[in-house]
Design a protein around this motif. Structure first.
Motif, mmCIF file in Angstrom:
data_model
loop_
_atom_site.group_PDB
_atom_site.id
_atom_site.type_symbol
_atom_site.label_atom_id
_atom_site.label_comp_id
_atom_site.label_asym_id
_atom_site.label_seq_id
_atom_site.Cartn_x
_atom_site.Cartn_y
_atom_site.Cartn_z
ATOM 1 N N VAL A 130 -2.960 2.401 -8.613
ATOM 2 C CA VAL A 130 -1.575 2.742 -8.253
ATOM 3 C C VAL A 130 -1.533 4.015 -7.407
ATOM 4 N N ALA A 131 -2.371 5.010 -7.756
ATOM 5 C CA ALA A 131 -2.353 6.289 -7.050
ATOM 6 C C ALA A 131 -2.924 6.185 -5.640
ATOM 7 N N SER A 132 -3.864 5.254 -5.434
ATOM 8 C CA SER A 132 -4.507 5.116 -4.131
ATOM 9 C C SER A 132 -4.486 3.646 -3.715
ATOM 10 N N PRO A 133 -3.317 3.150 -3.290
ATOM 11 C CA PRO A 133 -3.176 1.708 -3.056
ATOM 12 C C PRO A 133 -3.726 1.175 -1.729
ATOM 13 N N LYS A 134 -4.229 2.052 -0.857
ATOM 14 C CA LYS A 134 -4.770 1.564 0.414
ATOM 15 C C LYS A 134 -6.068 0.818 0.164
ATOM 16 N N MET A 135 -6.167 -0.377 0.725
ATOM 17 C CA MET A 135 -7.382 -1.169 0.561
ATOM 18 C C MET A 135 -8.600 -0.392 1.046
ATOM 19 N N ILE A 136 -8.425 0.332 2.133
ATOM 20 C CA ILE A 136 -9.537 1.076 2.718
ATOM 21 C C ILE A 136 -10.069 2.137 1.751
ATOM 22 N N ASP A 137 -9.194 2.760 0.965
ATOM 23 C CA ASP A 137 -9.625 3.749 -0.028
ATOM 24 C C ASP A 137 -10.262 3.060 -1.235
ATOM 25 N N ILE A 138 -9.649 1.975 -1.664
ATOM 26 C CA ILE A 138 -10.159 1.252 -2.834
ATOM 27 C C ILE A 138 -11.579 0.747 -2.571
ATOM 28 N N CYS A 139 -11.809 0.185 -1.395
ATOM 29 C CA CYS A 139 -13.101 -0.457 -1.091
ATOM 30 C C CYS A 139 -14.184 0.495 -0.600
ATOM 31 N N THR A 140 -13.856 1.784 -0.449
ATOM 32 C CA THR A 140 -14.888 2.752 -0.053
ATOM 33 C C THR A 140 -15.067 3.842 -1.102
ATOM 34 N N GLU A 141 -13.981 4.265 -1.728
ATOM 35 C CA GLU A 141 -14.050 5.373 -2.676
ATOM 36 C C GLU A 141 -14.069 4.909 -4.130
ATOM 37 N N LEU A 142 -13.133 4.035 -4.493
ATOM 38 C CA LEU A 142 -13.049 3.597 -5.890
ATOM 39 C C LEU A 142 -14.089 2.532 -6.230
ATOM 40 N N ALA A 143 -14.377 1.683 -5.274
ATOM 41 C CA ALA A 143 -15.401 0.638 -5.427
ATOM 42 C C ALA A 143 -16.221 0.658 -4.136
ATOM 43 N N PRO A 144 -17.405 1.221 -4.159
ATOM 44 C CA PRO A 144 -18.167 1.414 -2.912
ATOM 45 C C PRO A 144 -18.747 0.125 -2.330
#
Length: 171
Positions: free
Chosen positions: A100-114
């Motif tokens: 919810v805090a970082s909903p950008k796909m680009i952030d999710i797929c690089t930072e939250l899930a590498p």
């Protein structure tokens, strides 16, 4: 398995008639790239060990994930079957708060899930049509994800290229 093994195994491990086996073998000889014998053997063995219903579910799941399945069919796939088919595929878990805090796909797929080593590489792949989310091509490098993207309320299926799948679980 090899074609020779398939000819031998279909005779040993199935209850098909001699005529059916001869017909399948002839069809296989005409088009070995279709792997007719191997597919029929897999079908017969799955039905024998499990059930016809389980065989049909497995075929549907593999078609959805690895064939020309649609996003709608993926969303209707039972959670247990999705997890069974995705066994062995790289998986990442992210918290709902982070989602919810970082909903950008680009952030999710690089930072939250590498999944991707960098945002630049991910942007390049998106622009070239090499990224799919839940069986749909991603065209927007600034795509915002929300609950409407989650399969069964908690999964995202990210595809990198044609054959690399990643399953993200939002908990």
């Amino acid at each position: 398995m090899s074609d020779d093994d398939a000819v031998r195994y279909i005779k040993i491990f199935t209850f098909l008639s001699k005529e059916e086996i001869e017909t399948l073998t002839e069809e296989h000889t005409q088009a070995p790239h279709k792997r007719i014998l191997q597919r029929k053997l897999a079908e017969e063995m799955t039905i024998l060990v499990h059930s016809e219903e389980d065989y049909k579910a497995a075929v549907e799941a593999s078609e959805i994930l690895f064939g020309n399945g649609t996003a709608e069919a993926l969303k209707n796939l039972p959670e247990e079957l999705l997890l069974a088919v995705m066994e062995g595929v790289p998986q990442f878990t992210i918290t709902r708060e982070a989602f919810v805090a970082s909903p950008k796909m680009i952030d999710i797929c690089t930072e939250l899930a590498p999944i991707f080593p960098s945002k630049g590489e991910l942007r390049k792949l998106i622009k070239s049509g090499g990224v799919s989310l839940n069986k749909e091509k991603v065209g927007d490098t600034e795509l915002l994800l929300g609950d409407e993207y989650l399969i069964a309320g908690r999964y995202l299926l990210v595809q990198k290229g044609k054959k690399q799948y990643y399953l993200l679980t939002v908990q």
